[in-house]
Design a protein around this motif. Structure first.
Motif: not given
Length: 197
Positions: A1-23
């Motif tokens: 991760m480069g200095v200018d990339d920030g802490i969240f350079p990519t936006k994940p899709t996170l899958v749970g049993e009941q929810v999906l978290l996405r951009p």
């Protein structure tokens, strides 16, 4: 991760049993209008300070809000994800890590869930997914939040995910002229590591 990339350079899709978290996708942005106008969301997020403001809220998003959501995926210093109910495929809220302080390896957490996603554990699962992701993929050491003292449902949910009460900001908020407290809570990397064992 480069200095200018920030802490969240990519936006994940996170899958749970009941929810999906996405951009955020266009249909998620549209779904946020009625959610953001929900009286409980308005009051408990501190977005308004009077009943008149609650009653004046409209489910139609203005252009400024639409543009704001459309730019969330470009922000590398924060993570904004739509909370999608897997049973219906519809966006029921949002989960956010923001106010990143790189010098402290710390950020703020917030979540809001509209009426269609309440009382089924969706918010707790969404919070757990994003907290796990943050600690597993970044150097964050502390994630904090504040919650209104008269919102025990949210506080219980945060405690299930590992947040610990650190203090109370007395009479910090006002609604219809009545003063209320905010509770400060946080989860540390060490708390998260102990909880995984």
């Amino acid at each position: 991760m480069g200095v200018d990339d920030g802490i969240f350079p990519t936006k994940p899709t996170l899958v749970g049993e009941q929810v999906l978290l996405r951009p955020f996708q266009p249909e998620d942005v549209e779904a946020m209008g009625p959610i953001l106008a929900d009286p409980e969301v308005l009051r408990l997020t501190g977005s308004v300070s009077t009943t008149a403001e609650v009653e004046a809220a409209t489910p139609e998003l203005d252009q400024r809000t639409r543009t704001w959501y459309a730019t969330r995926n470009e922000q590398t210093d924060r993570l904004d994800l739509a909370v999608v109910d897997r049973a219906t495929g519809r966006c029921v809220g949002e989960v956010v890590l923001n106010e990143y302080r790189p010098e402290d390896d710390a950020c703020n957490f917030r979540i809001l869930v509209g009426p269609d996603g309440r009382d089924r554990g969706l918010g707790t699962e969404a919070a757990r997914l994003v907290i796990n992701h943050a600690f597993a993929t970044t150097t964050l050491n502390r994630i904090s939040l504040d919650v209104q003292a008269d919102n025990p449902r949210a506080r219980r949910s945060y405690e299930k995910v590992g947040f610990v009460v650190e203090g109370v900001l007395r009479e910090e908020i006002t609604f219809d002229g009545v003063r209320g407290d905010n509770v400060i809570m946080a989860v540390l990397r060490s708390d998260w590591e102990r909880g995984r064992g």
